[in-house]
Design a protein around this motif. Structure first.
Motif, PDB file in Angstrom:
ATOM      1  N   LEU A  52       0.798  -1.222   0.000  1.00 43.80           N
ATOM      2  CA  LEU A  52       0.000   0.000   0.000  1.00 43.80           C
ATOM      3  C   LEU A  52       0.835   1.279   0.000  1.00 43.80           C
ATOM      4  O   LEU A  52       0.340   2.353   0.302  1.00 43.80           O
ATOM      5  CB  LEU A  52      -0.983   0.018   1.169  1.00 43.80           C
ATOM      6  N   THR A  53       2.105   1.157  -0.325  1.00 43.34           N
ATOM      7  CA  THR A  53       2.965   2.323  -0.463  1.00 43.34           C
ATOM      8  C   THR A  53       3.235   2.506  -1.945  1.00 43.34           C
ATOM      9  O   THR A  53       3.626   1.565  -2.628  1.00 43.34           O
ATOM     10  CB  THR A  53       4.283   2.142   0.307  1.00 43.34           C
ATOM     11  N   HIS A  54       2.998   3.704  -2.430  1.00 40.30           N
ATOM     12  CA  HIS A  54       3.119   3.983  -3.861  1.00 40.30           C
ATOM     13  C   HIS A  54       4.105   5.125  -4.093  1.00 40.30           C
ATOM     14  O   HIS A  54       4.088   6.119  -3.372  1.00 40.30           O
ATOM     15  CB  HIS A  54       1.766   4.366  -4.451  1.00 40.30           C
ATOM     16  N   PHE A  55       4.920   4.965  -5.115  1.00 39.77           N
ATOM     17  CA  PHE A  55       5.849   6.007  -5.532  1.00 39.77           C
ATOM     18  C   PHE A  55       5.286   6.662  -6.776  1.00 39.77           C
ATOM     19  O   PHE A  55       4.878   5.979  -7.718  1.00 39.77           O
ATOM     20  CB  PHE A  55       7.222   5.394  -5.839  1.00 39.77           C
ATOM     21  N   GLU A  91      -1.958  19.261  -9.962  1.00 41.31           N
ATOM     22  CA  GLU A  91      -2.831  18.569 -10.923  1.00 41.31           C
ATOM     23  C   GLU A  91      -2.230  17.223 -11.327  1.00 41.31           C
ATOM     24  O   GLU A  91      -2.943  16.223 -11.452  1.00 41.31           O
ATOM     25  CB  GLU A  91      -3.058  19.439 -12.151  1.00 41.31           C
ATOM     26  N   TYR A  92      -0.916  17.213 -11.521  1.00 44.42           N
ATOM     27  CA  TYR A  92      -0.241  15.965 -11.871  1.00 44.42           C
ATOM     28  C   TYR A  92      -0.387  14.940 -10.744  1.00 44.42           C
ATOM     29  O   TYR A  92      -0.761  13.788 -10.991  1.00 44.42           O
ATOM     30  CB  TYR A  92       1.241  16.241 -12.153  1.00 44.42           C
ATOM     31  N   LEU A  93      -0.129  15.359  -9.499  1.00 44.32           N
ATOM     32  CA  LEU A  93      -0.254  14.437  -8.362  1.00 44.32           C
ATOM     33  C   LEU A  93      -1.686  13.946  -8.198  1.00 44.32           C
ATOM     34  O   LEU A  93      -1.914  12.764  -7.920  1.00 44.32           O
ATOM     35  CB  LEU A  93       0.233  15.097  -7.079  1.00 44.32           C
ATOM     36  N   ALA A  94      -2.659  14.836  -8.363  1.00 45.34           N
ATOM     37  CA  ALA A  94      -4.065  14.440  -8.231  1.00 45.34           C
ATOM     38  C   ALA A  94      -4.420  13.373  -9.258  1.00 45.34           C
ATOM     39  O   ALA A  94      -5.095  12.385  -8.934  1.00 45.34           O
ATOM     40  CB  ALA A  94      -4.967  15.659  -8.382  1.00 45.34           C
ATOM     41  N   HIS A  95      -3.966  13.557 -10.497  1.00 41.29           N
ATOM     42  CA  HIS A  95      -4.230  12.562 -11.545  1.00 41.29           C
ATOM     43  C   HIS A  95      -3.575  11.220 -11.194  1.00 41.29           C
ATOM     44  O   HIS A  95      -4.207  10.161 -11.318  1.00 41.29           O
ATOM     45  CB  HIS A  95      -3.716  13.080 -12.889  1.00 41.29           C
ATOM     46  N   GLU A  99      -5.448   7.535 -10.210  1.00 38.73           N
ATOM     47  CA  GLU A  99      -5.146   6.238 -10.833  1.00 38.73           C
ATOM     48  C   GLU A  99      -4.811   5.185  -9.782  1.00 38.73           C
ATOM     49  O   GLU A  99      -5.230   4.039  -9.887  1.00 38.73           O
ATOM     50  CB  GLU A  99      -4.005   6.388 -11.834  1.00 38.73           C
ATOM     51  N   ILE A 100      -4.058   5.581  -8.764  1.00 39.27           N
ATOM     52  CA  ILE A 100      -3.718   4.646  -7.688  1.00 39.27           C
ATOM     53  C   ILE A 100      -4.983   4.195  -6.973  1.00 39.27           C
ATOM     54  O   ILE A 100      -5.165   3.003  -6.709  1.00 39.27           O
ATOM     55  CB  ILE A 100      -2.731   5.299  -6.687  1.00 39.27           C
ATOM     56  N   GLN A 105      -5.740  -3.249  -6.610  1.00 42.63           N
ATOM     57  CA  GLN A 105      -5.256  -3.440  -5.243  1.00 42.63           C
ATOM     58  C   GLN A 105      -6.009  -2.532  -4.267  1.00 42.63           C
ATOM     59  O   GLN A 105      -6.480  -2.974  -3.227  1.00 42.63           O
ATOM     60  CB  GLN A 105      -3.758  -3.167  -5.178  1.00 42.63           C
ATOM     61  N   GLN A 106      -6.147  -1.254  -4.597  1.00 41.44           N
ATOM     62  CA  GLN A 106      -6.831  -0.311  -3.717  1.00 41.44           C
ATOM     63  C   GLN A 106      -8.321  -0.605  -3.630  1.00 41.44           C
ATOM     64  O   GLN A 106      -8.921  -0.494  -2.577  1.00 41.44           O
ATOM     65  CB  GLN A 106      -6.616   1.123  -4.182  1.00 41.44           C
ATOM     66  N   LEU A 107      -8.929  -0.991  -4.746  1.00 42.37           N
ATOM     67  CA  LEU A 107     -10.354  -1.322  -4.722  1.00 42.37           C
ATOM     68  C   LEU A 107     -10.614  -2.531  -3.832  1.00 42.37           C
ATOM     69  O   LEU A 107     -11.607  -2.568  -3.103  1.00 42.37           O
ATOM     70  CB  LEU A 107     -10.864  -1.556  -6.139  1.00 42.37           C
ATOM     71  N   ALA A 108      -9.707  -3.501  -3.836  1.00 41.37           N
ATOM     72  CA  ALA A 108      -9.847  -4.679  -2.975  1.00 41.37           C
ATOM     73  C   ALA A 108      -9.729  -4.297  -1.502  1.00 41.37           C
ATOM     74  O   ALA A 108     -10.476  -4.793  -0.654  1.00 41.37           O
ATOM     75  CB  ALA A 108      -8.791  -5.724  -3.332  1.00 41.37           C
ATOM     76  N   VAL A 109      -8.816  -3.403  -1.177  1.00 43.08           N
ATOM     77  CA  VAL A 109      -8.663  -2.951   0.211  1.00 43.08           C
ATOM     78  C   VAL A 109      -9.919  -2.234   0.667  1.00 43.08           C
ATOM     79  O   VAL A 109     -10.418  -2.479   1.766  1.00 43.08           O
ATOM     80  CB  VAL A 109      -7.420  -2.031   0.354  1.00 43.08           C
ATOM     81  N   ARG A 110     -10.452  -1.355  -0.172  1.00 44.80           N
ATOM     82  CA  ARG A 110     -11.666  -0.626   0.212  1.00 44.80           C
ATOM     83  C   ARG A 110     -12.845  -1.580   0.390  1.00 44.80           C
ATOM     84  O   ARG A 110     -13.645  -1.427   1.315  1.00 44.80           O
ATOM     85  CB  ARG A 110     -11.977   0.452  -0.817  1.00 44.80           C
ATOM     86  N   ALA A 111     -12.955  -2.582  -0.473  1.00 48.84           N
ATOM     87  CA  ALA A 111     -14.050  -3.546  -0.355  1.00 48.84           C
ATOM     88  C   ALA A 111     -13.931  -4.344   0.942  1.00 48.84           C
ATOM     89  O   ALA A 111     -14.928  -4.570   1.631  1.00 48.84           O
ATOM     90  CB  ALA A 111     -14.051  -4.486  -1.559  1.00 48.84           C
TER      91      ALA A 111
END
Length: 130
Positions: A52-55, A91-95, A99-100, A105-111
Motif C-alpha cells: 500500500l505504499t506507492h511512488f 494537478e499531476y499528483l491528483a491525476h 489512478e492509484i 489493489q486499492q479497490l480490494a482494500v476498500r471492499a
C-alpha cells in the motif's frame, strides 16, 4: 530511512520531487538535483517492498515545458514552485493519485474495509463529560 507504524489499510504516497526547474547557481543546482534523485530512489525502493505504499515519479518534462510556455513556474527564491508551478504539480499528483485509488489493489482494500465495517457490531461508548 525513517518508518512510521501505520494501520494495515493506510495508503502511503511518496511523490518524487522535481528539482530540475530550480534556478540555483551551479554547482549548487546540480548537487540539489542529485540529492533529490537519491531521495527519490529511496522512496521508490520503499514503495517496492511496502504494501500500500506507492511512488509517484516526476512529471514528464513536456508537462513543465507546456507550463513554462505560459510563464515562470519557479518562485523568486529559485527553489520552490510559484503558484503556477504548484498548480501544475498538484494537478499531476491528483491525476496520479486518482489512478492509484482506482487500481485493483486499492479497490480490494476498500471492499474488505467496507465488509469488515458492515460485519462489526455497533458499540455504544459513554464518554465522561468534562
Amino acid at each position: 530511512f525513517f518508518c512510521l507504524q501505520v494501520g494495515d489499510e493506510c495508503l502511503i504516497v511518496l511523490p518524487a520531487i522535481p528539482m530540475e526547474e530550480t534556478r540555483l547557481p551551479e554547482p549548487v543546482r546540480t548537487v540539489g538535483i542529485y540529492m533529490g534523485y537519491l531521495f527519490d530512489e529511496q522512496k521508490r525502493d520503499m514503495a517496492a517492498i511496502e504494501a500500500l505504499t506507492h511512488f509517484i515519479p516526476k512529471p514528464a518534462m513536456e508537462i513543465w515545458a507546456r507550463a513554462k510556455a505560459k510563464g515562470l513556474i519557479v518562485a523568486e527564491d529559485g527553489v520552490h514552485p510559484n503558484e503556477r508551478g504548484y498548480d501544475v504539480f498538484g494537478e499531476y499528483l491528483a491525476h496520479q493519485m486518482a489512478e492509484i485509488m482506482q487500481s485493483p489493489q486499492q479497490l480490494a482494500v476498500r471492499a474488505s474495509t467496507l465488509a469488515f465495517e458492515a460485519a462489526a457490531p455497533a458499540v455504544d461508548i459513554d464518554l465522561p463529560k468534562q
